[in-house]
Design a protein around this motif. Structure first.
Motif, mmCIF file in Angstrom:
data_model
loop_
_atom_site.group_PDB
_atom_site.id
_atom_site.type_symbol
_atom_site.label_atom_id
_atom_site.label_comp_id
_atom_site.label_asym_id
_atom_site.label_seq_id
_atom_site.Cartn_x
_atom_site.Cartn_y
_atom_site.Cartn_z
ATOM 1 N N SER A 136 0.839 -1.195 0.000
ATOM 2 C CA SER A 136 0.000 0.000 0.000
ATOM 3 C C SER A 136 0.870 1.240 0.000
ATOM 4 N N PHE A 137 0.324 2.310 -0.542
ATOM 5 C CA PHE A 137 0.954 3.623 -0.488
ATOM 6 C C PHE A 137 -0.029 4.553 0.211
ATOM 7 N N GLN A 138 0.346 4.932 1.445
ATOM 8 C CA GLN A 138 -0.570 5.668 2.313
ATOM 9 C C GLN A 138 -1.848 4.838 2.485
ATOM 10 N N VAL A 139 -2.996 5.323 2.006
ATOM 11 C CA VAL A 139 -4.241 4.571 2.223
ATOM 12 C C VAL A 139 -4.642 3.775 0.982
ATOM 13 N N GLN A 140 -3.884 3.909 -0.101
ATOM 14 C CA GLN A 140 -4.251 3.240 -1.350
ATOM 15 C C GLN A 140 -3.488 1.939 -1.513
ATOM 16 N N SER A 141 -4.222 0.864 -1.805
ATOM 17 C CA SER A 141 -3.616 -0.445 -2.002
ATOM 18 C C SER A 141 -3.208 -0.608 -3.459
ATOM 19 N N ALA A 142 -1.931 -0.977 -3.680
ATOM 20 C CA ALA A 142 -1.432 -1.207 -5.038
ATOM 21 C C ALA A 142 -1.434 -2.691 -5.393
ATOM 22 N N LEU A 143 -1.129 -3.553 -4.418
ATOM 23 C CA LEU A 143 -1.123 -4.998 -4.622
ATOM 24 C C LEU A 143 -1.787 -5.667 -3.433
ATOM 25 N N GLU A 144 -2.537 -6.738 -3.694
ATOM 26 C CA GLU A 144 -3.226 -7.456 -2.630
ATOM 27 C C GLU A 144 -3.085 -8.961 -2.822
ATOM 28 N N GLN A 145 -2.664 -9.640 -1.770
ATOM 29 C CA GLN A 145 -2.635 -11.105 -1.706
ATOM 30 C C GLN A 145 -1.935 -11.721 -2.918
ATOM 31 N N ILE A 146 -0.735 -11.226 -3.191
ATOM 32 C CA ILE A 146 0.048 -11.740 -4.314
ATOM 33 C C ILE A 146 0.903 -12.908 -3.835
ATOM 34 N N SER A 147 0.698 -14.063 -4.433
ATOM 35 C CA SER A 147 1.519 -15.236 -4.141
ATOM 36 C C SER A 147 1.962 -15.844 -5.476
ATOM 37 N N LEU A 148 3.249 -15.904 -5.695
ATOM 38 C CA LEU A 148 3.763 -16.539 -6.908
ATOM 39 C C LEU A 148 5.244 -16.853 -6.724
ATOM 40 N N GLN A 149 5.723 -17.763 -7.555
ATOM 41 C CA GLN A 149 7.131 -18.138 -7.574
ATOM 42 C C GLN A 149 7.644 -18.040 -9.003
ATOM 43 N N ILE A 150 8.868 -17.543 -9.138
ATOM 44 C CA ILE A 150 9.512 -17.446 -10.442
ATOM 45 C C ILE A 150 10.831 -18.203 -10.362
ATOM 46 N N TRP A 151 11.007 -19.147 -11.284
ATOM 47 C CA TRP A 151 12.117 -20.087 -11.216
ATOM 48 C C TRP A 151 13.244 -19.711 -12.166
ATOM 49 N N PRO A 152 14.439 -20.276 -11.945
ATOM 50 C CA PRO A 152 15.578 -19.946 -12.804
ATOM 51 C C PRO A 152 15.278 -20.145 -14.284
ATOM 52 N N GLN A 153 15.701 -19.169 -15.076
ATOM 53 C CA GLN A 153 15.649 -19.180 -16.539
ATOM 54 C C GLN A 153 14.243 -19.062 -17.114
ATOM 55 N N GLU A 154 13.263 -18.748 -16.288
ATOM 56 C CA GLU A 154 11.930 -18.459 -16.825
ATOM 57 C C GLU A 154 11.936 -17.097 -17.525
ATOM 58 N N ARG A 155 11.041 -16.929 -18.503
ATOM 59 C CA ARG A 155 10.785 -15.635 -19.124
ATOM 60 C C ARG A 155 9.323 -15.295 -18.847
ATOM 61 N N VAL A 156 9.119 -14.396 -17.907
ATOM 62 C CA VAL A 156 7.778 -14.101 -17.404
ATOM 63 C C VAL A 156 7.363 -12.702 -17.846
ATOM 64 N N GLY A 157 6.192 -12.617 -18.459
ATOM 65 C CA GLY A 157 5.617 -11.327 -18.820
ATOM 66 C C GLY A 157 4.513 -10.955 -17.847
ATOM 67 N N VAL A 158 4.578 -9.737 -17.317
ATOM 68 C CA VAL A 158 3.544 -9.226 -16.411
ATOM 69 C C VAL A 158 2.711 -8.230 -17.206
ATOM 70 N N ILE A 159 1.427 -8.520 -17.371
ATOM 71 C CA ILE A 159 0.559 -7.680 -18.187
ATOM 72 C C ILE A 159 -0.649 -7.223 -17.378
ATOM 73 N N GLY A 160 -1.307 -6.213 -17.883
ATOM 74 C CA GLY A 160 -2.469 -5.649 -17.217
ATOM 75 C C GLY A 160 -2.598 -4.187 -17.569
ATOM 76 N N SER A 161 -3.738 -3.611 -17.287
ATOM 77 C CA SER A 161 -3.981 -2.211 -17.636
ATOM 78 C C SER A 161 -3.171 -1.283 -16.740
ATOM 79 N N SER A 162 -3.113 -0.019 -17.121
ATOM 80 C CA SER A 162 -2.402 0.982 -16.327
ATOM 81 C C SER A 162 -2.996 1.044 -14.921
ATOM 82 N N GLY A 163 -2.133 1.042 -13.913
ATOM 83 C CA GLY A 163 -2.591 1.076 -12.526
ATOM 84 C C GLY A 163 -2.889 -0.283 -11.926
ATOM 85 N N ALA A 164 -2.605 -1.343 -12.683
ATOM 86 C CA ALA A 164 -2.892 -2.694 -12.181
ATOM 87 C C ALA A 164 -1.899 -3.145 -11.129
#
Length: 264
Positions: free
Chosen positions: A31-59
């Protein structure tokens, strides 16, 4: 060859990091002050993966990447980088882990008034003393290593050119060369092609992914262009309003999932 022969301790380090995720997020909120930017994020990224993070602006894409390179810590939950929780490490230990993660920024973070050689050497400042770093501004250090990195990104002839005289695409290649001399385990790229036209975007993506694959680097990128993400990434994480909407191998991401990700 640009890539030096690793020391025995480095070989052990690489072996151990293949046994654990490069990044592991467990029920992370930010969170930044009272605004939440990310909630309940659980993930793992392994060696040599190529991961793309997509979503609209402000996601929450940039916030997620800042957690991955250690420039942010979570408000709640746990972020492990190479098995280490940076939030509980001493500053020197934290910097040691962060040096293993290279970052390519949307706006390059280059010093335009300096020559290319100095900006590329910025990738080594974490391993240099203050005296050596300052001296390198007068008598550039590690020139052969810089030249080799520039050769890999197609800018060998720009070694001593003033950086602000380069095009936007060339400056992004300088930023990539800076990461190459850092020789990280993983590369985090925040919208690396957002300022480029489609043809140059495709060229840079091929270069970035090709180098990551050839040299066994883990690559995590936030991308506004879904087509580029689908073409160049092996896994896609879709963020919607600060939450993981899907996390799938690229071939399993359907048009319906993409449409739902970007719906208002």
């Amino acid at each position: 060859d640009f890539w030096r022969k690793p020391a025995p301790t480095e070989i052990l380090f690489v072996f151990l990091t293949t046994m654990i995720p490069i990044f592991a997020l467990n029920q992370v909120n930010r969170s930044f002050q009272v605004q939440s930017a990310l909630e309940q994020i659980s993930l793992q990224i392994w060696p040599q993966e190529r991961v793309g993070v997509i979503g609209s602006s402000g996601a929450g894409k940039s916030t997620l990447l800042r957690l991955l390179n250690g420039s942010l810590v979570p408000s709640r939950g746990e972020v492990l980088i190479l098995g280490q929780n940076l939030a509980v490490l001493r500053p020197r230990q934290r910097r040691s882990v962060q040096r293993r993660i290279g970052t390519i920024y949307q706006h390059h973070h280059l010093v335009g008034s300096l020559a290319v050689v100095h900006n590329v050497n910025g990738g080594r400042l974490g391993e240099w003393s203050l005296v050596k770093a300052a001296g390198s501004l007068l008598w550039p250090q590690g020139v052969d290593r810089v030249r080799s990195a520039l050769e890999q990104v197609g800018l060998t002839e720009k070694l001593y050119q003033r950086t602000d005289r380069l095009s936007g695409g060339e400056q992004q290649r300088v930023a990539l060369a800076r990461v190459l001399v850092q020789d990280p385990v993983a590369i985090v790229a925040d919208e690396p092609v957002s300022s480029l036209d489609p043809a140059r975007s495709e060229d840079l993506m091929q270069l970035l992914c090709g180098l990551a694959t050839t040299h066994g680097k883990t690559l995590v990128m936030s991308l506004h262009d879904v087509g580029l993400a689908q073409t160049h990434c092996t896994r896609l994480v879709g963020l919607r309003q600060g939450r993981v909407h899907f996390d799938l191998p690229t071939e399993q991401v359907t048009a319906a999932l993409i449409e739902d990700l970007y719906r208002y």
